[in-house]
Design a protein around this motif. Structure first.
Motif, PDB file in Angstrom:
ATOM      1  N   LYS A 132      12.280  58.842  77.114  1.00  0.00           N
ATOM      2  CA  LYS A 132      11.778  58.137  75.898  1.00  0.00           C
ATOM      3  C   LYS A 132      11.575  58.019  74.858  1.00  0.00           C
ATOM      4  O   LYS A 132      11.350  57.212  74.258  1.00  0.00           O
ATOM      5  N   TYR A 133      11.373  59.410  74.326  1.00  0.00           N
ATOM      6  CA  TYR A 133      11.963  59.659  72.491  1.00  0.00           C
ATOM      7  C   TYR A 133      12.808  58.533  72.392  1.00  0.00           C
ATOM      8  O   TYR A 133      12.554  58.333  71.156  1.00  0.00           O
ATOM      9  N   ALA A 134      13.869  59.425  73.093  1.00  0.00           N
ATOM     10  CA  ALA A 134      14.697  58.527  72.403  1.00  0.00           C
ATOM     11  C   ALA A 134      15.133  57.099  72.170  1.00  0.00           C
ATOM     12  O   ALA A 134      15.821  56.685  71.309  1.00  0.00           O
ATOM     13  N   GLU A 135      15.416  56.703  73.357  1.00  0.00           N
ATOM     14  CA  GLU A 135      14.967  55.597  73.451  1.00  0.00           C
ATOM     15  C   GLU A 135      14.896  54.708  72.533  1.00  0.00           C
ATOM     16  O   GLU A 135      14.461  53.487  72.038  1.00  0.00           O
ATOM     17  N   VAL A 136      13.112  55.009  71.850  1.00  0.00           N
ATOM     18  CA  VAL A 136      12.553  54.463  70.809  1.00  0.00           C
ATOM     19  C   VAL A 136      13.002  54.741  69.496  1.00  0.00           C
ATOM     20  O   VAL A 136      12.937  53.985  68.435  1.00  0.00           O
ATOM     21  N   LYS A 137      13.337  55.743  69.562  1.00  0.00           N
ATOM     22  CA  LYS A 137      14.080  56.241  67.932  1.00  0.00           C
ATOM     23  C   LYS A 137      15.515  55.527  68.049  1.00  0.00           C
ATOM     24  O   LYS A 137      15.577  54.839  66.866  1.00  0.00           O
ATOM     25  N   LYS A 138      15.894  55.127  68.870  1.00  0.00           N
ATOM     26  CA  LYS A 138      17.625  54.295  69.288  1.00  0.00           C
ATOM     27  C   LYS A 138      17.416  52.456  69.115  1.00  0.00           C
ATOM     28  O   LYS A 138      17.599  52.093  68.238  1.00  0.00           O
ATOM     29  N   LYS A 139      15.750  52.639  69.549  1.00  0.00           N
ATOM     30  CA  LYS A 139      15.365  50.936  69.381  1.00  0.00           C
ATOM     31  C   LYS A 139      15.099  50.608  68.313  1.00  0.00           C
ATOM     32  O   LYS A 139      15.641  49.428  68.143  1.00  0.00           O
ATOM     33  N   TYR A 140      14.390  51.646  67.568  1.00  0.00           N
ATOM     34  CA  TYR A 140      14.125  51.175  66.165  1.00  0.00           C
ATOM     35  C   TYR A 140      14.844  51.386  64.948  1.00  0.00           C
ATOM     36  O   TYR A 140      15.022  51.369  63.603  1.00  0.00           O
ATOM     37  N   ARG A 141      15.926  52.270  65.368  1.00  0.00           N
ATOM     38  CA  ARG A 141      17.318  52.985  64.596  1.00  0.00           C
ATOM     39  C   ARG A 141      16.428  53.805  63.534  1.00  0.00           C
ATOM     40  O   ARG A 141      16.535  54.224  62.612  1.00  0.00           O
ATOM     41  N   LEU A 142      15.864  54.887  64.135  1.00  0.00           N
ATOM     42  CA  LEU A 142      15.444  55.693  63.624  1.00  0.00           C
ATOM     43  C   LEU A 142      16.509  56.891  63.804  1.00  0.00           C
ATOM     44  O   LEU A 142      17.138  56.841  64.748  1.00  0.00           O
ATOM     45  N   SER A 143      15.970  58.010  62.554  1.00  0.00           N
ATOM     46  CA  SER A 143      17.224  59.242  62.217  1.00  0.00           C
ATOM     47  C   SER A 143      16.853  60.220  63.428  1.00  0.00           C
ATOM     48  O   SER A 143      15.731  60.055  64.187  1.00  0.00           O
ATOM     49  N   PHE A 144      17.249  61.173  64.486  1.00  0.00           N
ATOM     50  CA  PHE A 144      17.069  62.243  64.550  1.00  0.00           C
ATOM     51  C   PHE A 144      17.881  63.404  63.894  1.00  0.00           C
ATOM     52  O   PHE A 144      17.877  64.768  64.166  1.00  0.00           O
ATOM     53  N   HIS A 145      17.799  63.125  62.722  1.00  0.00           N
ATOM     54  CA  HIS A 145      18.203  64.197  61.662  1.00  0.00           C
ATOM     55  C   HIS A 145      17.380  65.536  61.553  1.00  0.00           C
ATOM     56  O   HIS A 145      17.875  66.857  61.308  1.00  0.00           O
ATOM     57  N   ASN A 146      16.102  65.487  61.951  1.00  0.00           N
ATOM     58  CA  ASN A 146      15.431  66.465  62.120  1.00  0.00           C
ATOM     59  C   ASN A 146      14.644  67.107  63.182  1.00  0.00           C
ATOM     60  O   ASN A 146      14.599  68.186  63.386  1.00  0.00           O
ATOM     61  N   ASN A 147      15.983  66.457  64.464  1.00  0.00           N
ATOM     62  CA  ASN A 147      15.540  67.088  65.515  1.00  0.00           C
ATOM     63  C   ASN A 147      17.138  67.911  66.361  1.00  0.00           C
ATOM     64  O   ASN A 147      18.144  67.944  65.780  1.00  0.00           O
ATOM     65  N   ASP A 148      16.400  69.117  66.987  1.00  0.00           N
ATOM     66  CA  ASP A 148      17.260  70.259  67.800  1.00  0.00           C
ATOM     67  C   ASP A 148      17.811  69.128  68.693  1.00  0.00           C
ATOM     68  O   ASP A 148      17.139  68.388  70.381  1.00  0.00           O
ATOM     69  N   LYS A 149      19.390  69.021  68.361  1.00  0.00           N
ATOM     70  CA  LYS A 149      20.160  68.031  69.728  1.00  0.00           C
ATOM     71  C   LYS A 149      20.347  69.242  70.633  1.00  0.00           C
ATOM     72  O   LYS A 149      20.125  68.346  71.512  1.00  0.00           O
ATOM     73  N   THR A 150      20.114  70.545  70.896  1.00  0.00           N
ATOM     74  CA  THR A 150      20.398  70.611  72.283  1.00  0.00           C
ATOM     75  C   THR A 150      18.739  70.516  73.220  1.00  0.00           C
ATOM     76  O   THR A 150      19.029  69.970  74.304  1.00  0.00           O
ATOM     77  N   ILE A 151      17.947  69.993  72.965  1.00  0.00           N
ATOM     78  CA  ILE A 151      16.763  69.850  73.908  1.00  0.00           C
ATOM     79  C   ILE A 151      16.844  68.642  74.596  1.00  0.00           C
ATOM     80  O   ILE A 151      17.075  67.966  75.752  1.00  0.00           O
ATOM     81  N   PHE A 152      17.543  66.897  74.143  1.00  0.00           N
ATOM     82  CA  PHE A 152      18.616  65.962  74.154  1.00  0.00           C
ATOM     83  C   PHE A 152      19.401  66.500  75.079  1.00  0.00           C
ATOM     84  O   PHE A 152      19.316  65.817  76.172  1.00  0.00           O
ATOM     85  N   THR A 153      20.605  67.490  74.779  1.00  0.00           N
ATOM     86  CA  THR A 153      21.330  67.685  75.694  1.00  0.00           C
ATOM     87  C   THR A 153      21.045  68.486  77.017  1.00  0.00           C
ATOM     88  O   THR A 153      21.566  67.958  78.342  1.00  0.00           O
ATOM     89  N   GLU A 154      19.998  69.002  76.762  1.00  0.00           N
ATOM     90  CA  GLU A 154      19.313  69.725  78.453  1.00  0.00           C
ATOM     91  C   GLU A 154      19.101  69.428  78.670  1.00  0.00           C
ATOM     92  O   GLU A 154      18.707  69.707  80.600  1.00  0.00           O
ATOM     93  N   CYS A 155      18.220  67.519  78.283  1.00  0.00           N
ATOM     94  CA  CYS A 155      17.690  66.857  79.461  1.00  0.00           C
ATOM     95  C   CYS A 155      19.062  65.940  79.765  1.00  0.00           C
ATOM     96  O   CYS A 155      18.491  64.784  80.182  1.00  0.00           O
ATOM     97  N   GLY A 156      20.265  65.756  79.333  1.00  0.00           N
ATOM     98  CA  GLY A 156      20.983  65.053  79.350  1.00  0.00           C
ATOM     99  C   GLY A 156      20.290  63.522  79.394  1.00  0.00           C
ATOM    100  O   GLY A 156      20.921  62.334  79.906  1.00  0.00           O
ATOM    101  N   THR A 157      20.425  63.451  77.452  1.00  0.00           N
ATOM    102  CA  THR A 157      20.556  62.254  77.098  1.00  0.00           C
ATOM    103  C   THR A 157      21.309  63.027  75.673  1.00  0.00           C
ATOM    104  O   THR A 157      21.378  63.503  75.149  1.00  0.00           O
ATOM    105  N   VAL A 158      21.733  61.109  75.779  1.00  0.00           N
ATOM    106  CA  VAL A 158      22.829  61.099  74.895  1.00  0.00           C
ATOM    107  C   VAL A 158      22.533  60.314  73.500  1.00  0.00           C
ATOM    108  O   VAL A 158      21.706  59.371  73.813  1.00  0.00           O
ATOM    109  N   LEU A 159      21.698  61.014  72.318  1.00  0.00           N
ATOM    110  CA  LEU A 159      21.378  60.448  71.098  1.00  0.00           C
ATOM    111  C   LEU A 159      22.743  58.722  70.104  1.00  0.00           C
ATOM    112  O   LEU A 159      22.384  58.660  69.144  1.00  0.00           O
ATOM    113  N   ASN A 160      24.261  59.178  70.809  1.00  0.00           N
ATOM    114  CA  ASN A 160      24.833  58.507  70.153  1.00  0.00           C
ATOM    115  C   ASN A 160      24.836  56.527  70.424  1.00  0.00           C
ATOM    116  O   ASN A 160      24.200  56.158  71.700  1.00  0.00           O
TER     117      ASN A 160
END
Length: 160
Positions: A132-160
């Motif tokens: 949900k976090y990634a969906e919201v950030k993508k919807k509003y075109r917010l940056s993931f620059h402060n986020n640790d990408k491994t947590i998204f990978t571990e949950c099977g969430t693609v950020l691109n």
């Protein structure tokens, strides 16, 4: 003296959202928000508890959003973001307060380190939160620059 008082008075009537092209530093009042009133017995998104005091929690906190690009939003866009029900979930007050403006990695750490709030993450809820976090950030075109990408990978969430 009169001009200074006039500017101060006007800022209470018409709050400033930027000075020229420079966005103001984060302040919650920049994001007009109408809290959702939940009915008794609704479960917390994070714990599914129905016995705690429930309040609204922004999946992507207003501060996180501001720091990752929302500071450039218009007032209407900030209001839409702050009130977007895709970004708001019911949460136990204690969890909402402990989570605060933390990013997912830090929220995971404080919820599992046995030093404070403990969440018994049921039914893969943490990964649901991360998606949900990634969906919201993508919807509003917010940056993931402060986020640790491994947590998204571990949950099977693609950020691109």
């Amino acid at each position: 003296m009169y001009i200074t008082h006039c500017i101060i008075l006007l800022s209470f009537i018409f709050p400033l959202y930027s000075i020229g092209d420079t966005p103001l530093p984060y302040d919650r009042s920049l994001y007009p928000y109408n809290p959702i009133k939940y009915t008794k017995g609704i479960p917390s998104f994070y714990t599914e508890s129905t016995t705690c005091f429930i309040e609204s929690d922004h999946i992507v906190s207003l501060k996180d959003a501001h720091q990752s690009g929302a500071k450039h939003f218009t007032l209407a866009e900030k209001k839409a973001f702050a009130n977007d029900t895709k970004n708001i979930v019911p949460a136990c007050r204690s969890i909402n307060r402990a989570k605060g403006a933390r990013l997912p990695k830090d929220f995971w750490r404080i919820s599992t380190d046995a030093k404070g709030i403990e969440i018994n993450w049921q039914n893969n809820k943490f990964c649901q939160y991360v998606r949900k976090y990634a969906e919201v950030k993508k919807k509003y075109r917010l940056s993931f620059h402060n986020n640790d990408k491994t947590i998204f990978t571990e949950c099977g969430t693609v950020l691109n």
